[in-house]
Enzyme design. Structure first.
Site, short mmCIF file in Angstrom:
data_model
loop_
_atom_site.label_atom_id
_atom_site.label_comp_id
_atom_site.label_asym_id
_atom_site.label_seq_id
_atom_site.Cartn_x
_atom_site.Cartn_y
_atom_site.Cartn_z
CB THR A 75 -0.90 0.06 1.15
OG1 THR A 75 -0.25 0.14 2.46
CG2 THR A 75 -1.83 -1.32 1.36
CG ASP B 233 19.33 6.30 4.97
OD1 ASP B 233 19.46 6.14 6.40
OD2 ASP B 233 18.31 5.51 4.50
#
Length: 211
Positions: A110, A202
């Site tokens: 999702t 990151d």
């Protein structure tokens, strides 16, 4: 993107330290220490408007009236895992602040954030929560974390990040117009992989030395 509501803290010490953090050859130890230092400096700025009250005290010389903090107490809520890198600097400055944690992961199907961990002070509704995460990129995780915290009773929230993209700021502005955002830099944009440009890579990997 016009009309973004965001507070950029441009103190020279913060900007100098952020420049070192951005460099690709800055190692884990220095990166982690610089993030803690910047977090303390940013906490100094975001607490500038905290209310005071006058009390009477006795010094070794005489009695006098002096000021002390009043109003809502603070809690710091790092978004796991990278937010942990900002925690130390804030609690060094405000050692009485309580600490909560919220963990999210992105569902691969999702693509929506899912809560996997949340532990907050019992009096969360009576405190100002300072939610910390070094990178405000797409804004999806931050907005979801803010929604979850409100569902658990939070009424006063500040979002503090090291570097933000305009896209992420807009998402938080749209979904949580009552939440003030503080950052050390509003960068240019997101790239095709969702990384902030110019950014610093990151943050979680650079804090903890992982790849």
């Amino acid at each position: 993107m016009a009309d973004l509501k965001v507070n950029v803290i441009d103190h020279p010490l913060i900007q100098h330290k952020l420049t070192i953090m951005r460099k690709e050859n800055t190692g884990t130890k220095d990166f982690r220490e610089l993030l803690e230092e910047i977090s303390m400096l940013m906490a100094y700025e975001i607490t500038r408007s905290m209310p005071l009250k006058e009390v009477e005290i006795k010094t070794p010389v005489t009695t006098c009236k002096s000021k002390t903090l009043t109003g809502k107490k603070l809690a710091v809520v790092p978004i796991l895992r990278a937010g942990l890198g900002m925690l130390g600097g804030i609690v060094n400055l405000i050692p009485t602040a309580k600490v909560g944690h919220i963990g999210l992961y992105r569902d691969p199907e999702t693509l929506k954030p899912v809560e996997y961990y949340c532990k907050l002070p019992s009096d969360v509704g009576e405190r100002t929560l300072v939610v910390v995460d070094p990178m405000l990129a797409t804004g999806g995780s931050s907005a979801a974390a803010l929604t979850m915290l409100k569902e658990k009773g939070a009424k006063s929230i500040i979002l503090m990040c090291l570097v933000a993209a305009p896209e992420g700021v807009k998402v938080v502005n749209d979904e949580h117009p009552d939440v003030e955002i503080y950052t050390a830099s509003l960068d240019e944009c997101l790239n095709d992989h969702g990384y902030i440009v110019p950014g610093l890579g990151d943050a979680g990997d650079r804090i903890f030395g992982t790849k």
